[in-house]
Scaffold this motif. Structure first.
Motif, PDB file in Angstrom:
ATOM      1  N   MET A   1       0.848  -1.181   0.000  1.00 18.76           N
ATOM      2  CA  MET A   1       0.000   0.000   0.000  1.00 18.76           C
ATOM      3  C   MET A   1       0.886   1.233   0.000  1.00 18.76           C
ATOM      4  SD  MET A   1      -1.362   0.267   3.916  1.00 18.76           S
ATOM      5  CE  MET A   1      -2.123   1.870   3.699  1.00 18.76           C
ATOM      6  N   ASP A 135       0.545 -10.289   3.004  1.00 17.05           N
ATOM      7  CA  ASP A 135       1.722  -9.653   2.386  1.00 17.05           C
ATOM      8  C   ASP A 135       2.951 -10.531   2.582  1.00 17.05           C
ATOM      9  OD1 ASP A 135       3.515  -7.721   1.276  1.00 17.05           O
ATOM     10  OD2 ASP A 135       2.094  -6.150   1.743  1.00 17.05           O
ATOM     11  N   GLU A 156      -1.181  -6.916   6.265  1.00 15.69           N
ATOM     12  CA  GLU A 156      -0.788  -5.516   6.217  1.00 15.69           C
ATOM     13  C   GLU A 156      -1.940  -4.568   6.564  1.00 15.69           C
ATOM     14  OE1 GLU A 156       0.220  -3.926   2.392  1.00 15.69           O
ATOM     15  OE2 GLU A 156       1.712  -2.586   3.248  1.00 15.69           O
ATOM     16  N   CYS A 239       4.118  -5.156   6.412  1.00 17.77           N
ATOM     17  CA  CYS A 239       4.225  -5.146   4.952  1.00 17.77           C
ATOM     18  C   CYS A 239       5.049  -6.342   4.500  1.00 17.77           C
ATOM     19  CB  CYS A 239       4.796  -3.804   4.526  1.00 17.77           C
ATOM     20  SG  CYS A 239       4.852  -3.645   2.757  1.00 17.77           S
ATOM     21  N   GLU A 254       5.067  -0.795   8.187  1.00 21.58           N
ATOM     22  CA  GLU A 254       5.190   0.229   7.145  1.00 21.58           C
ATOM     23  C   GLU A 254       4.353   1.482   7.478  1.00 21.58           C
ATOM     24  OE1 GLU A 254       3.763  -0.762   3.246  1.00 21.58           O
ATOM     25  OE2 GLU A 254       4.959   0.763   2.252  1.00 21.58           O
ATOM     26  N   GLU A 334       9.527  -1.390   4.504  1.00 23.68           N
ATOM     27  CA  GLU A 334       8.860  -2.264   3.547  1.00 23.68           C
ATOM     28  C   GLU A 334       9.191  -3.718   3.878  1.00 23.68           C
ATOM     29  OE1 GLU A 334       6.820  -1.293   1.108  1.00 23.68           O
ATOM     30  OE2 GLU A 334       6.522  -3.234   0.148  1.00 23.68           O
ATOM     31  N   ASP A 353       9.323   2.946   2.291  1.00 27.46           N
ATOM     32  CA  ASP A 353       8.438   3.212   1.155  1.00 27.46           C
ATOM     33  C   ASP A 353       7.623   4.476   1.324  1.00 27.46           C
ATOM     34  OD1 ASP A 353       6.763   3.336  -0.951  1.00 27.46           O
ATOM     35  OD2 ASP A 353       5.606   1.539  -0.451  1.00 27.46           O
ATOM     36  N   GLU A 437      10.659  -0.258  -2.267  1.00 29.63           N
ATOM     37  CA  GLU A 437       9.812  -1.338  -1.730  1.00 29.63           C
ATOM     38  C   GLU A 437      10.727  -2.494  -1.334  1.00 29.63           C
ATOM     39  OE1 GLU A 437       6.119  -1.406  -1.720  1.00 29.63           O
ATOM     40  OE2 GLU A 437       5.532  -0.083  -3.334  1.00 29.63           O
ATOM     41  N   ASP A 510       7.047  -4.304  -6.972  1.00 25.95           N
ATOM     42  CA  ASP A 510       6.936  -4.189  -5.506  1.00 25.95           C
ATOM     43  C   ASP A 510       7.603  -5.399  -4.858  1.00 25.95           C
ATOM     44  OD1 ASP A 510       6.111  -3.950  -2.872  1.00 25.95           O
ATOM     45  OD2 ASP A 510       4.084  -3.327  -3.339  1.00 25.95           O
TER      46      ASP A 510
HETATM   47 FE1  FEO Z   1       3.352  -2.288   1.893  1.00 30.32          FE
HETATM   48 FE2  FEO Z   1       5.079  -0.354   0.185  1.00 30.32          FE
HETATM   49  O1  FEO Z   1       3.922  -1.700   0.308  1.00 30.32           O
END
Ligand code: FEO
Ligand code: CA
Ligand code: CA
Length: 617
Positions: A1, A135, A156, A239, A254, A334, A353, A437, A510
């Motif tokens: 995200m 995640d 996440e 994350c 994150e 991240e 991130d 990321e 990512d």
């Molecule tokens: Fe959790 Fe930057 O993605």
């Protein structure tokens, strides 16, 4: 995200002529070796392979044979998913592969195993079920291990409409349900007659926002983290993650800022602004019923500094308190890619991130085995660095230490340097990147990092060569002294935009993982071109050949990678299918799990080759 608002106010961005930089990066990728490539690729054979443009070596649709990797083997030879097949409400996978769906949000894993109820849930039930927002993860083998093990999986985030069925919580119970859906699951899995199932065994546990945790390292006990007598609870916005060389799981926090808000008078400090705290956060509304997340409540002063850390979990000890390892710094972590470097020291590469934020490296003070032998965690005593990418293809690791007079002037002690790592990195002149990321370490020692995109970049530099950078790129570097030296050389591996208009099109890289043979698994999170769903691709690091292994479902994101020791089974996730909207998809009920739950659910794909071979081949 993502958290859309950049919070880096510094002038660390060196001005570079945009056109000139773009030409330079085209030169690198076209095979005419730039100064960066020449210095980086001192091995002539490697230089030739690296100089080859991924765009040039891609054979696109209709190719019939894979690329020859080391020792003439075909590294990436599967039939790719065609662009036209990777759209719509159900996943698509290479015709050489199959998948099974496991661990949907709400699956019971802890006694008394409450079943997921369509549209009506309680916090108490959710604390015993798989969370949402699948995640980062890793697989820890048990016994012989390839058919049996413990999966640690991050949860996440999940928005209120998806989790609560409404925009805002209206009670503490609602907040507790939302909090229980976040965190981590530790779950034992076994494969019987080809099917993976949850084992209702002793290892299973849920770690969430109200789980007791402890702090270790230089910032533990610091007044910045609030009253030391106040018990510490929880992890949030988990994350990506990384397995340590000693068999534990490090989950990374994150966008923790978005869960805090203010119900009363509150003026943000410089540090709170730099970490993106605001009166309303991301709209979860936790602060309205749980004062711990209310920035204006003096009783919970410093609570926000208890989040943003790397958290170590022992998957084999369900009674272990997760440990927040403060020596690794506080930022919007991240993930953490661990490798053993020179002198047996453990090294972790980590992205922060946010637009214009940084890439970090942690190096343990000593040999990790020796440290553990005397009861010391290699993650409590070490050095934290931030990356500065020079335009000539060289780079430097700048240490975040109170021994540096620049930092001693601004910070009281090492605890403050680590708690406000972003501010310390600003002061050192780190290079603002296009949303770092995942990181991963390839078998040849090169480190890769996805820079997912940055629509707000107005000035390019060599490491972030597009302004704006709508679709992202992947950078790589090699440190001196086997991951422990002060310098590195870098180049750009792949620019997403260069794949557009081909069968290999992708955007917003990512998730990232390099396997021991030299394959790079790339996962995407963002608007793909040509109506494609988000996807898992595999690249041959040597040749740049790129193939699409799997696509997800409408509105999702593909996240997390774990493999069994023999690498014949790969786990990855669909995160927020349909963005939680059942009118877009109600995956996985229709095509995979006919259990009657029509709310779309995050879930894990178990991916195998039909011929039982290595995944990615
Ligand atoms: Fe959790 Fe930057 O993605
Ligand atoms: Ca992302
Ligand atoms: Ca991510």
């Amino acid at each position: 995200m993502e958290d859309e608002t950049p919070t880096n106010p510094t002038e660390n961005r060196p001005f570079t002529d945009v056109v000139g930089t773009r030409v330079a990066r085209r030169t690198v990728l076209a095979g005419g070796l730039s100064a960066a490539a020449v210095t980086f690729f001192s091995n002539p054979a490697a230089a030739t392979a690296r100089g080859a443009s991924p765009a040039k070596t891609r054979s696109g649709a209709g190719r019939t044979k894979g690329t020859a990797g080391p020792k003439g083997r075909t590294l990436v030879g599967f039939e790719p998913v065609a662009v036209a097949d990777g759209t719509g409400p159900v996943p698509a996978i290479s015709s050489d592969y199959s998948y099974q769906v496991i661990l949907p949000w709400g699956e019971p894993i802890v006694a008394p195993y409450p079943e997921h109820v369509n549209g009506s849930k309680t916090a108490a039930d959710q604390e015993k079920q798989i969370g949402i927002g699948h995640d980062g993860m890793w697989f820890y083998p048990l016994g012989k291990g390839n058919n049996h093990g413990i999966l640690c999986i991050n949860h996440e985030f999940g928005g209120n409409p998806h989790v609560l069925g409404k925009e805002d919580p209206t009670s503490l119970e609602d907040v507790r349900l939302s909090q229980a859906a976040h965190g981590v699951s530790v779950v034992e899995l076994i494969r019987r007659r080809g099917i993976w199932k949850v084992v209702r065994g002793k290892y299973n546990r849920r770690i969430h926002v109200n789980t007791p945790v402890k702090f270790m390292g230089p910032a533990a006990g610091s007044p910045l983290l609030g009253d030391a007598d106040r018990p510490s609870f929880g992890t949030v916005n988990n994350c990506a993650s990384g397995p340590t060389p000693w068999g534990t799981y490090v989950t990374c926090e994150e966008n923790f800022n978005g869960y805090f808000g203010a119900t009363g008078d509150w003026v943000p400090t410089e540090a709170q602004e730099r970490y993106g705290f605001s009166e309303t956060g991301f709209g979860y509304g936790w602060e309205r019923f749980d004062p711990r997340f209310d920035l204006s409540d003096p009783k919970y002063h410093g609570e926000e500094n208890r989040f943003g850390w790397c958290v170590e979990i022992d998957p084999t000890d369900p009674w272990q308190k997760p440990v927040k390892r403060t020596a690794m710094g506080r930022f919007k972590h991240e993930g953490a890619a661990f490798v053993t470097g020179r002198g047996g020291r453990v090294v972790a590469y980590m992205g922060d991130d946010q637009r214009f934020d940084y890439i970090y490296r942690y190096v343990s003070a000593g040999n990790w085995r020796s440290m553990r032998a005397i009861g010391q965690s290699p993650l409590d005593k070490g050095h934290l660095y931030v990356a500065k990418f020079n335009d000539d293809g060289t780079g430097e690791w700048l240490e975040l230490t109170i021994d540096n007079p620049v930092l001693a002037e601004k910070f009281a002690d090492q605890a403050e340097v680590l708690t406000y790592a972003r501010l310390a990195a600003d002061a050192l002149g780190a290079t603002p990147m296009d949303r770092p990321e995942w990181t991963t370490v390839a078998p040849n020692g090169d480190v890769y990092c996805t820079l997912t995109n940055n629509s707000q970049r107005t000035e390019a530099d060599a490491a972030n060569p597009l302004a704006p950078n709508a679709d992202g790129h992947i950078i790589r570097w090699r440190d001196t002294k086997r991951h422990t030296g002060p310098a590195f050389e870098w180049d750009i591996f792949l620019i997403a935009e260069d794949t557009h208009g081909t069968e290999d099109t992708f955007s917003d890289p990512d998730g990232l993982w390099a396997d021991p043979d030299g394959r790079l698994f790339i996962e995407t999170d963002g608007g793909q071109k040509d109506d494609l769903n988000n996807q898992l691709l595999v690249a041959d690091i040597e040749t740049g050949d790129l193939r699409r292994l799997l696509t997800g479902v409408t509105g999702d994101e593909i996240t997390g990678i774990a493999v069994t020791p023999n690498r014949r089974t790969l786990f990855c996730n669909t995160q927020h299918p349909g963005n939680g909207d059942p009118t877009l998809t109600n995956f996985p009920v229709e095509n995979q799990l006919p259990d009657g739950v029509t709310i779309p659910r995050d879930a894990t794909f178990v991916v195998t080759r039909n011929d039982g071979g290595t995944v990615g081949s």
